[in-house]
Scaffold this active site. Sequence first.
Site, PDB file in Angstrom:
ATOM      1  N   LYS A  75       0.864  -1.190  -0.264  1.00 15.23           N
ATOM      2  CA  LYS A  75      -0.003  -0.067   0.090  1.00 15.23           C
ATOM      3  C   LYS A  75       0.984   1.288  -0.178  1.00 15.23           C
ATOM      4  O   LYS A  75       0.463   2.156  -0.770  1.00 15.23           O
ATOM      5  CB  LYS A  75      -0.989  -0.044   1.262  1.00 15.23           C
ATOM      6  CG  LYS A  75      -1.961  -1.128   1.000  1.00 15.23           C
ATOM      7  CD  LYS A  75      -2.765  -1.285   2.369  1.00 15.23           C
ATOM      8  CE  LYS A  75      -3.672  -2.581   2.208  1.00 15.23           C
ATOM      9  NZ  LYS A  75      -4.297  -3.009   3.346  1.00 15.23           N
ATOM     10  N   GLN A  81      -4.771  -1.633   9.362  1.00 11.46           N
ATOM     11  CA  GLN A  81      -4.509  -3.007   8.848  1.00 11.46           C
ATOM     12  C   GLN A  81      -5.070  -3.950   9.914  1.00 11.46           C
ATOM     13  O   GLN A  81      -4.820  -4.152  11.029  1.00 11.46           O
ATOM     14  CB  GLN A  81      -3.270  -3.085   8.711  1.00 11.46           C
ATOM     15  CG  GLN A  81      -2.882  -4.424   7.973  1.00 11.46           C
ATOM     16  CD  GLN A  81      -3.460  -4.502   6.381  1.00 11.46           C
ATOM     17  OE1 GLN A  81      -3.598  -3.472   5.893  1.00 11.46           O
ATOM     18  NE2 GLN A  81      -3.737  -5.649   6.152  1.00 11.46           N
ATOM     19  N   ASP A  93     -11.152   2.160   3.689  1.00 11.96           N
ATOM     20  CA  ASP A  93     -11.532   0.618   3.640  1.00 11.96           C
ATOM     21  C   ASP A  93     -12.836   0.501   3.232  1.00 11.96           C
ATOM     22  O   ASP A  93     -13.219  -0.694   3.034  1.00 11.96           O
ATOM     23  CB  ASP A  93     -10.997   0.122   4.755  1.00 11.96           C
ATOM     24  CG  ASP A  93      -9.497  -0.569   4.826  1.00 11.96           C
ATOM     25  OD1 ASP A  93      -9.108  -0.889   3.806  1.00 11.96           O
ATOM     26  OD2 ASP A  93      -8.763  -0.781   5.716  1.00 11.96           O
TER      27      ASP A  93
END
Length: 286
Positions: free
Chosen positions: A52, A96, A119
């Site tokens: 990422k 994460q 997300d």
Amino acid sequence: MPELIDGKAVSEKIKSELKAEIELMNAKGKKVCLAVIQVGEDPASTVYVGNKEKACKSLGIVSLMHKLPETITQEELLSLIENLNKDLTVNGILVQLPLPAHIDSGEIIKAIDVNKDVDGFHPENVGYLCTGKEGFVSCTPAGIMELLKHYNIDTVGKECVIAGRSNIVGKPMALLMLKGNSTVTITHSKTKDMKEVTKRADIFIAAIGKPKFFTGEYIKDGAVVIDVGMNRDENNKLCGDVDFNSVSGKASAITPVPGGVGPMTIAMLMYNCVKAAKRQYGAAFE
Ligand code: GUN
């Protein structure tokens, strides 16, 4: 041989369009910034977070890495998120997953500003997806919809079977396919006759996390097969949930692993970051 659905190529196209948009924003004095939080040192998470970060760098997105020790408390993590929510230079926030067991992931996700939730995991964004309103959509399912669109794979009236019911992939995927007017079924570990269900699929999406589980026996002739799995086989080689060689005799189109869904997830994360920045900077950037 079925048509190969090339996620790498489609993701490169999306990223190059985003890069041009980001350059325009930068020229007007506006940066795009993603804050990434990793708790602990799970090796898979470290690889994902690294990918990422690399993607951000190549597109000109500022990435603020917060690597925190496994021992961090829930309160400390909530306090960091609170600060990032308030920080006007931060457009997107990503925590994460998975988080250590002593931290309540649901509470952490809920604490992220819904407008910075790149997300698409915040319950409010999930609610928007469910009710058909504009919000942030989970990156992997959003990337799969982009792949289908790019390859002109029509979803209207199709039987779509999704294997796996996770919050990150299976459930949002079902909602997106429903929005695309497919007839949607989700199978899972308690499904009685998995093969009977998956063999109905015109579009089959595998997201169960079991290496090469779905052989040709599970697939209808001519089906489109999308493989979300990212596993290691007996030789430690990357493989999906689909047994590629076996299914190749049946499918009309298929995503490879690697090079299928994986790169699309990152491209859609970048897309969501740009979307978050545009929202924050207002009408001139819409
Ligand atoms: N862990 C596995 N996939 C994901 C993802 O897409 N986002 C986050 N934040 N964590 C993950």
